[in-house]
Scaffold this active site. Sequence first.
Site, short mmCIF file in Angstrom:
data_model
loop_
_atom_site.label_atom_id
_atom_site.label_comp_id
_atom_site.label_asym_id
_atom_site.label_seq_id
_atom_site.Cartn_x
_atom_site.Cartn_y
_atom_site.Cartn_z
N HIS A 43 0.81 -1.24 0.08
CA HIS A 43 0.16 0.20 -0.08
C HIS A 43 0.93 1.24 -0.11
O HIS A 43 1.86 1.23 0.25
CB HIS A 43 -1.03 0.18 1.12
CG HIS A 43 -0.16 0.27 2.39
ND1 HIS A 43 0.29 -1.02 3.23
CD2 HIS A 43 0.11 1.45 3.22
CE1 HIS A 43 0.85 -0.62 4.21
NE2 HIS A 43 0.85 0.86 4.55
N HIS A 131 5.83 6.55 -1.73
CA HIS A 131 6.39 5.33 -1.58
C HIS A 131 5.71 3.92 -1.45
O HIS A 131 4.70 4.23 -0.77
CB HIS A 131 7.83 5.40 -1.00
CG HIS A 131 7.30 5.15 0.50
ND1 HIS A 131 7.25 6.40 1.39
CD2 HIS A 131 7.43 4.09 1.48
CE1 HIS A 131 6.95 6.03 2.59
NE2 HIS A 131 7.19 4.56 2.42
#
Length: 189
Positions: A43, A131
């Site tokens: 995620h 990220h």
Amino acid sequence: MRAFLAVVPPAEVVESVEAFLEPRRDALSGSGQWRWTRSEHVHLTLAFLPELEEWREEQLVEDGERWAERHTPVRLALAGAGAFPDPGSARVLWAAVEEHAPGTLAGWAKDLRALASHAGASVTGTRFSPHVTLARSVGRPRSAGHLLQALDTLRTPAWTADEVVLVASFLGQGPGGTPRYEVRHTWRL
């Protein structure tokens, strides 16, 4: 409860990451030096909430609904890699996020952190850097230059991020002592 607000890549993107990582994990990381992110945990965190009291969750969900109504989806892809805090002393290896509308995710993160704070959640104040975590060092920070060279060629198919999720994280309750994640709410953009 410990929670986070995130964008979850679709299955085909996660499968692309897994296919890319599979031949590299064992060959590059050394035995037990890195704990690789499980595919169901992939995620992009927009806001980390180390403490969200359950009775405050309803307010956050309502505020999130209004936020989602005002925002449109964005095209994303994972491309390249990096390390936190730096390659010479890495604790985290990550995949970079490529935005087709640069700055969108930073705006989302700022808004969602403010919403969570307004709802009474504790929110971490770290600088947002889009990220996806690929691995964490086991124990101490490690030199990761050789890993980043191999991971920097990562490139996934693009996808449309059209929802944000609120996820509760239960430390140590997943396989092998990993966290167990539970999606508590999904906001469609």
